[in-house]
Motif scaffolding. Structure first.
Motif, PDB file in Angstrom:
ATOM      1  N   ARG A   1       8.428   9.618 -21.982  1.00  0.00           N
ATOM      2  CA  ARG A   1       7.778  10.088 -20.745  1.00  0.00           C
ATOM      3  C   ARG A   1       7.459   8.935 -19.799  1.00  0.00           C
ATOM      4  NH1 ARG A   1       5.521  15.201 -20.626  1.00  0.00           N
ATOM      5  NH2 ARG A   1       3.880  14.457 -19.246  1.00  0.00           N
ATOM      6  N   GLN A   2       6.939   7.829 -20.339  1.00  0.00           N
ATOM      7  CA  GLN A   2       6.585   6.703 -19.477  1.00  0.00           C
ATOM      8  C   GLN A   2       7.822   6.142 -18.765  1.00  0.00           C
ATOM      9  OE1 GLN A   2       5.462   7.088 -22.641  1.00  0.00           O
ATOM     10  NE2 GLN A   2       3.384   7.691 -22.038  1.00  0.00           N
ATOM     11  N   GLU A   3       8.907   6.036 -19.492  1.00  0.00           N
ATOM     12  CA  GLU A   3      10.133   5.511 -18.890  1.00  0.00           C
ATOM     13  C   GLU A   3      10.672   6.467 -17.833  1.00  0.00           C
ATOM     14  OE1 GLU A   3      12.027   2.901 -22.553  1.00  0.00           O
ATOM     15  OE2 GLU A   3      12.245   5.086 -22.541  1.00  0.00           O
ATOM     16  N   LEU A   4      10.548   7.761 -18.062  1.00  0.00           N
ATOM     17  CA  LEU A   4      11.019   8.734 -17.090  1.00  0.00           C
ATOM     18  C   LEU A   4      10.178   8.696 -15.819  1.00  0.00           C
ATOM     19  CD1 LEU A   4      11.720  11.655 -19.534  1.00  0.00           C
ATOM     20  CD2 LEU A   4      13.408  10.602 -18.030  1.00  0.00           C
ATOM     21  N   VAL A   5       8.883   8.512 -15.968  1.00  0.00           N
ATOM     22  CA  VAL A   5       8.012   8.413 -14.798  1.00  0.00           C
ATOM     23  C   VAL A   5       8.359   7.168 -13.993  1.00  0.00           C
ATOM     24  CG1 VAL A   5       5.639   8.022 -14.062  1.00  0.00           C
ATOM     25  CG2 VAL A   5       6.136   9.766 -15.769  1.00  0.00           C
ATOM     26  N   ARG A   6       8.597   6.060 -14.697  1.00  0.00           N
ATOM     27  CA  ARG A   6       8.982   4.833 -14.001  1.00  0.00           C
ATOM     28  C   ARG A   6      10.329   5.004 -13.310  1.00  0.00           C
ATOM     29  NH1 ARG A   6       6.870   2.211 -18.663  1.00  0.00           N
ATOM     30  NH2 ARG A   6       8.975   1.951 -19.485  1.00  0.00           N
ATOM     31  N   ALA A   7      11.262   5.706 -13.974  1.00  0.00           N
ATOM     32  CA  ALA A   7      12.579   5.916 -13.386  1.00  0.00           C
ATOM     33  C   ALA A   7      12.487   6.775 -12.126  1.00  0.00           C
ATOM     34  CB  ALA A   7      13.504   6.573 -14.393  1.00  0.00           C
ATOM     35  N   ALA A   8      11.549   7.729 -12.108  1.00  0.00           N
ATOM     36  CA  ALA A   8      11.391   8.578 -10.926  1.00  0.00           C
ATOM     37  C   ALA A   8      10.985   7.771  -9.709  1.00  0.00           C
ATOM     38  CB  ALA A   8      10.345   9.661 -11.196  1.00  0.00           C
ATOM     39  N   ALA A   9      10.277   6.677  -9.941  1.00  0.00           N
ATOM     40  CA  ALA A   9       9.869   5.796  -8.846  1.00  0.00           C
ATOM     41  C   ALA A   9      10.674   4.519  -8.842  1.00  0.00           C
ATOM     42  CB  ALA A   9       8.381   5.471  -8.972  1.00  0.00           C
ATOM     43  N   GLY A  10      11.868   4.569  -9.454  1.00  0.00           N
ATOM     44  CA  GLY A  10      12.659   3.345  -9.612  1.00  0.00           C
ATOM     45  C   GLY A  10      13.022   2.686  -8.304  1.00  0.00           C
ATOM     46  N   SER A  11      13.313   3.481  -7.251  1.00  0.00           N
ATOM     47  CA  SER A  11      13.692   2.880  -5.975  1.00  0.00           C
ATOM     48  C   SER A  11      12.552   2.074  -5.369  1.00  0.00           C
ATOM     49  CB  SER A  11      14.120   3.974  -4.994  1.00  0.00           C
ATOM     50  OG  SER A  11      13.064   4.899  -4.794  1.00  0.00           O
ATOM     51  N   LEU A  12      11.317   2.380  -5.786  1.00  0.00           N
ATOM     52  CA  LEU A  12      10.189   1.618  -5.268  1.00  0.00           C
ATOM     53  C   LEU A  12      10.184   0.196  -5.798  1.00  0.00           C
ATOM     54  CD1 LEU A  12       7.339   4.242  -5.477  1.00  0.00           C
ATOM     55  CD2 LEU A  12       8.523   3.440  -3.451  1.00  0.00           C
ATOM     56  N   GLY A  13      10.852  -0.032  -6.946  1.00  0.00           N
ATOM     57  CA  GLY A  13      10.940  -1.399  -7.451  1.00  0.00           C
ATOM     58  C   GLY A  13      11.618  -2.300  -6.449  1.00  0.00           C
TER      59      GLY A  13
ATOM     60  N   VAL B   1       0.841  -1.204   0.000  1.00  0.00           N
ATOM     61  CA  VAL B   1       0.000   0.000   0.000  1.00  0.00           C
ATOM     62  C   VAL B   1       0.876   1.254   0.000  1.00  0.00           C
ATOM     63  CG1 VAL B   1      -1.646   1.349   1.351  1.00  0.00           C
ATOM     64  CG2 VAL B   1      -1.982  -1.108   1.076  1.00  0.00           C
ATOM     65  N   ILE B   2       1.896   1.276   0.869  1.00  0.00           N
ATOM     66  CA  ILE B   2       2.788   2.443   0.917  1.00  0.00           C
ATOM     67  C   ILE B   2       3.530   2.596  -0.402  1.00  0.00           C
ATOM     68  CG2 ILE B   2       4.833   3.400   2.037  1.00  0.00           C
ATOM     69  CD1 ILE B   2       3.893   2.136   4.639  1.00  0.00           C
ATOM     70  N   GLY B   3       4.045   1.487  -0.934  1.00  0.00           N
ATOM     71  CA  GLY B   3       4.770   1.549  -2.195  1.00  0.00           C
ATOM     72  C   GLY B   3       3.891   2.006  -3.344  1.00  0.00           C
ATOM     73  N   HIS B   4       2.667   1.474  -3.413  1.00  0.00           N
ATOM     74  CA  HIS B   4       1.752   1.857  -4.493  1.00  0.00           C
ATOM     75  C   HIS B   4       1.344   3.320  -4.374  1.00  0.00           C
ATOM     76  CE1 HIS B   4      -1.336   1.287  -7.550  1.00  0.00           C
ATOM     77  NE2 HIS B   4      -2.220   1.832  -6.740  1.00  0.00           N
ATOM     78  N   SER B   5       1.054   3.762  -3.164  1.00  0.00           N
ATOM     79  CA  SER B   5       0.650   5.155  -2.961  1.00  0.00           C
ATOM     80  C   SER B   5       1.792   6.108  -3.295  1.00  0.00           C
ATOM     81  CB  SER B   5       0.208   5.361  -1.506  1.00  0.00           C
ATOM     82  OG  SER B   5      -0.856   4.493  -1.162  1.00  0.00           O
ATOM     83  N   THR B   6       2.993   5.766  -2.836  1.00  0.00           N
ATOM     84  CA  THR B   6       4.153   6.609  -3.133  1.00  0.00           C
ATOM     85  C   THR B   6       4.453   6.609  -4.622  1.00  0.00           C
ATOM     86  OG1 THR B   6       5.058   6.068  -0.961  1.00  0.00           O
ATOM     87  CG2 THR B   6       6.559   7.047  -2.555  1.00  0.00           C
TER      88      THR B   6
END
Length: 870
Positions: free
Chosen positions: A725-737, A531-536
């Protein structure tokens, strides 16, 4: 009593087998994760470390003083750190190497022209781009015998000119290279193509732990990484018995004091150790998280298993008391059994743990880049932990129920094997659970209004979550009765088998609660973190999308590498590109910390970065004037119109008093600080360069085709990455992976332990009810009905654990999320329904699978055999 313990162990081999497996599994996860922690830490250390074992002294060039020719920011300075032909016109040459070789105490001199080079694989994709720091490059410097002892050839020959290259065997395998192939690579700018002529081996741990190595001929390497005829360093080995410090003084006396310096191998190793500790600290903590979770969940399985085992032998214990054994002797006998069982399980579990340690790196491979490679490191801690968990927890698990059983009078114990809890004990448990629940929930609720994700608040949140979990575990036997009674309405629809399964689950709430605890803990962890990871992640997605006006971003991997100006021009001329704006990225030393500054053209930044200003604006940006992100401005207590001291870029730049022209909402594209591009470029690590090109295209582009055209425009440079853009958005949350992968691994650990726990509990429960099952068979229940009854019982236990886990995890995520909301403006609670549904299905499936084996044996017994069995 020792003989009695040995005979009991031998007499109940089949009964103890499942217990040994349960203990061994707990040991395996704990010892395995500790071995993995040591091994991964050692591999990470190797991946960033140079081996100084046979180096007594190293001679390196000194940086030129500020303002001197070749200094950073001086006229004629190189365009990046990697291209240092002008920046290091060093005194390290062949003449100096000969003089050093003639010094007393020197056994060997090995000059080097080293740097960094990133390669494309045979399919044209960048090779191991996740580890730019491990992309080593070296010169092949032959000795008197015509060979370089540091780089022995295993195939082909050494490169002879600037058109040839050699690589190490690991790089050749990873890139699928063969002798004669054309390899594209880059060091700090344009792409180069060279022919592979040789394969070498290396002892450099930075390469063997997962990096790459490109080997050039000496002249080519010197031209790329230093200057013609010069070296980046000279390593000296000492004659045995030579004092390092004395040799270093002799070497220093031979060097030009203003252009070179000597450092002992011991000093270099000590400096490197500090850096490596910093770089690997996070990996070590991540590994130990798994060990802690495995220990926490595994302890429930071990304690529950042995508690049930001792409870089953209450009559046997009473018989020992009846024939004269004292309470102390009975307890001692059971403890000896626990020690023997724990020793056997520790050995078996430790061996299994080694297998887990070898598999965990694959589980944690979240980026496609394998973790650094290295051998398993078996230190003393995993061995001690295996014994502590296997023997210590097993003995503790045996001691508590053994003392309780030994206090029961022989006649009372032989009357019944089941001792239901007293009213007083239930009241004490209820009071303890309520108190812990109030403390844990109260602490978490007190953080609901906190907007600061400080370390102290995070520790409070973790402590509150731990109290909450313990409170639910303590209260679980009391919660089991009402929850299972509600579930009885569902199981009752399955007929007599469902009704009997429901009654069996209610028969011993303590056993049911203990069985469900492991599943509850793992479910709570996964649900809360998900939940925290998805919300963040959603908040970061919104923030990244809101701050990005460009359709594509071409960027380097580090701020010390620049994009070739010719490549920027080719990108601008690419069909379909509307605008292409360069951004210079560098470091800014401000307020006692290091931040990232983006040098931009103010007019272009408004369209491609879309900064939202809370005060001031970008129109006044220029030399001596900067804009700060809201977080940085708050940390330094400044606002628009204030002045702040800061320093841009590398060594030699001066501290400047800057005027803050504006404060903008945190923006990943703009980074921490915005400055005028010309000023940032002048003082950057790679003066005059840009590190990003923000590209806007007509009509949003045409997907993959536009991306391919942009890659072609950059010359397929492995130093550059092209992201939409999609890859950049994913990269911004990369640590959440990493966080999400961790949660799934935790679910796997908890699921396996919980499955064995349920299986073990059902096996013992079914064994205790063998005669009862025989009666059911005698009055007409078929084998399928017996199996269905046991499976429904297991499913009810799993559902109980899943329900408690979901409730605990969601409550924890709701309260702890307030801390994230303080650090991330767009944070709001968002439930990952798909993940939560998957968690529920996996947890319930765990119960069904765990019941398969316990349900098999009783269903195969004939009614007479079952009734007659003791």
């Amino acid at each position: 009593m020792l003989k009695t313990a040995l005979r009991n162990v031998l007499a109940h081999k089949a009964r103890l087998l499942m217990t040994v497996l349960a203990v061994a599994l707990g040991v395996a996860f704990v010892s395995g994760t500790l071995v993995f922690a040591d091994s991964s830490t050692a591999a990470h250390r190797a991946a960033v470390s140079k081996d100084y074992a046979d180096i007594a002294v190293t001679v390196t060039p000194k940086d030129p003083p500020p303002g001197a020719p070749g200094a950073a920011g001086a006229p004629g300075a190189a365009g990046s750190v990697g291209s240092v032909a002008d920046a290091h016109a060093t005194a390290l040459d062949d003449e100096l190497a000969r003089k050093l070789a003639a010094l007393p105490g020197v056994s060997a001199v090995r000059p080097a022209a080293d740097g960094l080079a990133t390669l494309n694989a045979s399919d044209g994709s960048p090779l191991r781009t996740g580890r730019i720091w491990a992309h080593r490059a070296a010169a092949y410097v032959p000795g008197a015998d015509g060979k370089d002892s540091r780089l022995p050839l295993t195939g082909g020959r050494a490169p002879r000119d600037g058109t040839e290259i050699a690589v190490d065997s690991g790089t050749a395998a990873a890139g699928r290279f063969r002798i004669g192939d054309a390899i594209t690579l880059a060091t700090d700018g344009p792409v180069m193509t060279k022919r592979l002529v040789g394969i070498v081996t290396t002892r450099d741990t930075r390469v063997t732990a997962g990096g790459t190595l490109a080997v050039f001929d000496k002249a080519t390497a010197q031209g790329l990484f230093v200057s013609p005829g010069r070296y980046t360093s000279i390593d000296l080995s000492a004659v045995p018995g030579t004092d390092e410090a004395e040799l270093s003084r002799r070497v220093a006396a031979l060097l030009p004091a203003d252009r070179a310096e000597a450092t002992t191998g011991t000093a270099q190793a000590a400096q490197q150790a500090v850096l490596v500790d910093t770089l690997t600290r996070g990996n070590e903590k991540l590994s130990l998280v798994f060990a802690g979770v495995a220990l926490f969940i595994g302890s429930f399985l071990i304690v529950n298993t042995f508690t049930m085992l001792v409870a089953r032998r209450t009559r046997e214990i009473a018989l020992l008391r009846a024939i004269g054994a004292t309470r102390r002797q009975v307890v001692r006998s059971l403890l000896w059994e626990a020690v023997l069982l724990g020793l056997a399980a520790s050995g078996l579990g430790f061996l299994a743990g080694l297998g887990i340690a070898s598999v965990l790196p694959r589980i944690l491979n979240i980026t496609g880049e394998a973790l650094p490679r290295g051998p398993l490191v078996i230190g003393p801690l995993p061995v001690v932990a295996a014994l502590a968990v296997g023997v210590g927890i097993t003995v503790l698990a045996a001691w508590l129920p053994a003392r309780k059983a030994a206090r029961i009078a022989p006649v009372e114990a032989m009357r019944t094997a089941e001792q239901p809890p007293t009213v007083a004990a239930s009241r004490v448990r209820g009071a303890a659970g309520a108190l812990l629940l109030a403390l844990g929930a109260g602490l978490l609720l007190s953080l609901a209004g906190v907007k600061d994700a400080s370390e102290e608040n995070l520790r409070s949140a973790m402590f509150g979550c731990a109290l909450l979990v313990v409170a639910v575990i303590v209260s679980a036997p009391l919660l089991a009765v009402p929850v299972l009674r509600l579930s009885g309405r569902l199981t009752g629809r399955l007929g007599i088998t469902g009704h009997l399964a429901h009654r069996n689950a209610l028969r011993d709430p303590r056993r049911t609660a203990a069985t469900a605890s492991a599943l509850m803990v793992s479910t709570a962890l996964v649900a809360g973190l998900s939940v925290i990871g998805h919300s963040t992640g959603q908040a970061l997605d919104r923030q990244a999308a809101a701050g990005l006006g460009a359709d594509y971003v071409i960027s380097t991997h580090t701020s010390s590498t620049g994009i070739d100006p010719a490549a920027v021009q080719r990108v601008s001329a690419t069909p379909g590109v509307r605008t292409a704006t360069g951004v210079c990225d560098s470091t800014l030393f401000i307020g006692g910390g290091v931040r990232q500054i983006s040098g931009v053209d103010p007019a272009a930044a408004l369209s491609v970065m879309k900064p939202v200003f809370v005060s001031g604006s970008l129109k006044d940006l220029g030399p001596g004037r900067i804009a700060l992100s809201r977080t940085l401005a708050r940390e330094n207590g400044v606002s628009a119109g204030d002045r702040i001291d800061a320093r841009i870029g590398g060594p030699g730049t001066d501290v400047t008093s800057y005027t803050v022209v504006g404060v903008y909402e945190d923006n990943p594209t703009a980074q921490d600080v915005l400055g005028a591009r010309a000023e940032v470029q002048e003082k950057a690590l790679a003066p005059g360069s840009v590190q990003r090109v923000l590209v806007r295209v007509d009509n949003g582009g045409d997907g993959g085709a536009m991306k391919d055209r942009l890659r072609t425009a950059t010359g397929n440079n492995p130093l550059l990455q092209v992201q939409d853009r999609q890859e950049l958005v994913r990269a911004a949350a990369g640590s959440l992976g990493t966080l999400l992968t961790l949660t799934y691994a935790l679910l796997a650990i908890g699921g396996v332990i919980a499955a064995l726990g349920i299986m073990n509990t059902l096996a013992m429960s079914v064994s205790d009810r063998t005669r009862e099952i025989g009666v059911l068979r005698a009055i007409g229940m078929d084998r399928a009905g017996i199996r269905r009854m046991i499976r429904v019982e297991s499913l009810a236990v799993a559902a109980f654990g899943t329900l408690l886990g979901l409730a605990t995890g969601l409550f924890g995520a709701w309260t702890v999320g307030a801390l994230t909301n303080g650090a991330l403006k767009d944070y709001s609670l968002a439930l990952p329904w798909g993940t939560l549904l998957l968690v529920c299905l996996i947890s319930l499936a765990t119960g069904v699978v765990a019941a398969a084996l316990p349900a098999r044996r009783p269903s195969t017994l004939s009614p007479l055999e079952a009734v007659a069995e003791l």
